[in-house]
Enzyme design. Sequence first.
Site, short mmCIF file in Angstrom:
data_model
loop_
_atom_site.label_atom_id
_atom_site.label_comp_id
_atom_site.label_asym_id
_atom_site.label_seq_id
_atom_site.Cartn_x
_atom_site.Cartn_y
_atom_site.Cartn_z
CB ILE A 1 -0.98 -0.01 1.57
CG1 ILE A 1 -1.77 -1.54 1.06
CG2 ILE A 1 -2.39 1.13 1.07
CD1 ILE A 1 -2.59 -1.38 2.53
N PRO A 2 1.63 1.27 -1.51
CG PRO A 2 2.52 1.48 -2.74
CD PRO A 2 1.61 0.65 -2.36
CG HIS A 3 0.66 5.31 3.02
ND1 HIS A 3 1.29 4.53 2.75
CD2 HIS A 3 1.11 5.79 3.67
CE1 HIS A 3 2.54 3.73 3.97
NE2 HIS A 3 2.67 5.04 4.40
CB CYS A 4 2.98 10.03 -0.87
SG CYS A 4 2.63 10.51 -2.37
#
Length: 157
Positions: free
Chosen positions: A65-68
Amino acid sequence: MRVRELLTEARTHNGVQASSKKQLLDQVAQLAAAGCDSLKEQEVFDALVAREKLGSTGIGEGIAIPHCRLGNCEQAIGLLLKLDTPIDFDAVDGRPVDLVFVLLVPQDNPEQHLKTLSHLASLFNDDSYRDELRVSSDNHKLYLTAVESEAELRLAS
């Protein structure tokens, strides 16, 4: 925030090919910028890479779950990718990743970011949800599975 509020069919991609985490994040940045005028490809890529440097967003069971948070992001958006071939993502369990849910949120709403991440992690922790996504054969079925799952209905209630 539920998956149906984050995801559109246009941001759902089945059969993605990537040979590395970096290549995948580059593709994600391209897809995000193409689907949202306010986002710049390089900004998305740099922010996702910077987040990965803090620790892998590979949560185990073949899920990442890549997030930014982004200054130019006007509302939380998600992208769902199912990879043709799993890739190394430095996940906590060491397993390669084949399902990726990318979360991009406005810079000024950290509370929403954390609540949404928690919801997504709980959802992807559900065996049946992961299994249903993995057997989806095209973008449309993958999208419908993601937004209409019994697992998410249980979590939302």
